[in-house]
Write an enzyme that holds these catalytic residues in place. Structure first.
Site, mmCIF file in Angstrom:
data_model
loop_
_atom_site.group_PDB
_atom_site.id
_atom_site.type_symbol
_atom_site.label_atom_id
_atom_site.label_comp_id
_atom_site.label_asym_id
_atom_site.label_seq_id
_atom_site.Cartn_x
_atom_site.Cartn_y
_atom_site.Cartn_z
ATOM 1 N N ASP A 42 0.888 -1.188 -0.048
ATOM 2 C CA ASP A 42 -0.231 0.107 -0.304
ATOM 3 C C ASP A 42 1.060 1.078 -0.267
ATOM 4 O O ASP A 42 2.549 0.955 0.426
ATOM 5 C CB ASP A 42 -0.965 0.062 1.643
ATOM 6 N N ASP A 44 1.579 4.568 1.885
ATOM 7 C CA ASP A 44 1.375 5.402 2.785
ATOM 8 C C ASP A 44 1.720 7.268 2.777
ATOM 9 O O ASP A 44 2.410 7.336 2.002
ATOM 10 C CB ASP A 44 1.181 5.333 4.493
ATOM 11 N N ASP A 122 9.984 3.606 12.857
ATOM 12 C CA ASP A 122 10.997 3.325 13.641
ATOM 13 C C ASP A 122 12.631 2.352 13.029
ATOM 14 O O ASP A 122 13.446 3.364 13.894
ATOM 15 C CB ASP A 122 9.871 1.690 13.819
#
Ligand code: ATP
Ligand code: MG
Length: 414
Positions: A42, A44, A122
């Site tokens: 996907d 983002d 992260d």
């Protein structure tokens, strides 16, 4: 990076935001995967527009989420997620908007600028921003170099970042498995030690990760890395000492499911979990055997205890547990080959999965060099399915000397 690789819908959103005067970047897994050369799951998008502002730019959008408020922009079946830049939790904390407890982020929904947004991500390879204003990639932490080095590296101090959100322990492993990357030494170092932090993560979030680890086409590598970093037993009940044949069964099942996904076939989670929980089920069976004469009851007990113990560690939804238990419980019935029983079994709604599991057990046994009769049994069922009615009748006819029910020794668990 070529715009041709980005979905039309994502480009639409990026240009729409830019035209309305906002910053708009592709970020996270989408950018990373394109650079690595795999097709993103996907796309983002991150922006300095607030969710309400995004909502007013796109009529085909709505706001979702509690912990994170996001806008979803819909194009037919494709949904593009648009997130407003967010600040790191310490800023949120001083603004009184994030709750941090024992270093853990409970809520971080305070808006920030792009630099701040990058810091709370992260890994370096997850913090690359593709800016639609000039088609450049903004790289705050050397993520581009890490893509080239094929490594997962934590942004900031790994111990602290894992403590903030222990799910990152699993994400490190999962992304390394998915991308064929290594985990950079300092990022890898704390993983085993901090594994116990997973025990306090909300179970639903953990289960989502568990599914992604084992249902995304890289189960074999995920499994190996979870073992290497001593994380597996925080997710799944796992015997101290796994029998070689059970290890074979797990290895074969995971390799099969990766293979199936690669060739565009689907896989059922219950089947994967039936394999993953088989070693502990077999261990319980072996432990209880001296106390129990009744093989049928013993099978039943081993299956149900394995599942209920797993539910205490990390609950697996009923929709998965139910067919898993059926698949296990039918294993016993393959032994009965005389009379009407085989026909009944053939028409059982769970026959297919149970038969596939039998094949798996037979392959595992032969790889481990034990129980040749299991291969013979599997072959019998293969033949039985594919032959004509007369042959079936012959196959299920009682022998002249009526055959006794098989002794417990015949079970796979010997
Ligand atoms: P994939 O979608 O391939 O599983 P992903 O990296 O895109 O991998 P998502 O869960 O979609 O994973 O998250 C999107 C982005 O959000 C990540 O790339 C990362 O920048 C950020 N992110 C997600 N989870 C965390 C986390 N636990 N801590 C910090 N940042 C995170
Ligand atoms: Mg993603």
């Amino acid at each position: 990076m070529s715009r041709a690789q980005i979905s039309k819908s994502a480009l639409n959103v990026l240009y729409g935001l830019k035209k309305a005067g906002y910053q708009a970047c592709l970020v996270g897994g989408g950018v990373r995967d394109l650079l690595v050369g795999i097709e993103p799951k996907d796309f983002d998008i991150a922006t300095d527009a607030s969710p309400e502002e995004v909502r007013s730019v796109f009529r085909n959008s709505r706001l979702i989420g509690r912990r994170f408020r996001l806008a979803h922009v819909r194009f037919g079946r494709e949904i593009i997620e648009v997130a407003t830049f967010r600040a790191a939790h310490d800023k949120a904390q001083s603004a009184g908007q994030a709750l941090v407890e024992d270093d853990r982020i409970l809520r971080d929904n305070v808006f920030g600028d792009r630099d701040e947004d990058a810091q709370r991500r992260d890994f370096t390879v997850n913090a690359l921003y593709y800016d639609i204003a000039d088609f450049s990639i903004i790289d705050y932490f050397g993520g581009y170099e890490d893509v080239e080095k094929k490594q997962i590296r934590m942004i900031g101090e790994p111990y602290q970042r894992y403590r903030e959100d222990p799910v990152r322990l699993l994400r490190a492993v999962r992304l390394a498995a998915k991308l064929h990357f290594s985990i950079e030494a300092e990022t890898a170092e704390p993983i085993a030690e901090l594994g116990p932090l997973l025990d306090d993560v909300p179970r639903a979030r953990l289960f989502d990760e568990l599914l992604k680890l084992f249902q995304s086409g890289h189960a074999v590598r995920s499994y190996a890395l979870l073992q290497e970093h001593d994380l597996l037993h925080h997710l799944l009940l796992w015997p101290e000492q796994v029998e070689a044949v059970d290890q074979q069964l797990v290895d074969l099942a995971l390799a099969d499911s990766d293979e199936r996904l690669k060739s565009g076939k689907s896989i059922a989670p219950f089947f994967t979990f039936a394999a993953l929980l088989w070693p502990i089920r077999q261990e319980i069976f072996a432990q209880e055997r001296p106390n129990n004469e009744d093989t049928y009851a013993l099978h039943n007990l081993a299956s149900h205890r394995a599942v209920s113990d797993q539910q205490h560690l990390l609950p697996i939804p009923k929709r998965i547990i139910q067919p898993l238990l059926e698949t296990w419980s039918l294993q016993d019935r393959f032994e009965r080959r005389i009379g009407k029983k085989p026909y009944k079994l053939l028409h059982h709604p769970r026959f297919r999965a149970a038969y596939d599991f039998l094949l798996l057990r037979a392959r595992a046994a032969s790889a481990a060099g034990i129980e040749p009769e299991l291969a013979e049994l599997a072959q019998w069922w293969t033949d039985f399915q594919h032959t004509d009615n007369d042959t079936r009748d012959a196959m299920t006819r009682p022998r002249s000397k009526p055959k006794r029910r098989r002794s417990p020794k015949k079970q796979s668990e010997a």
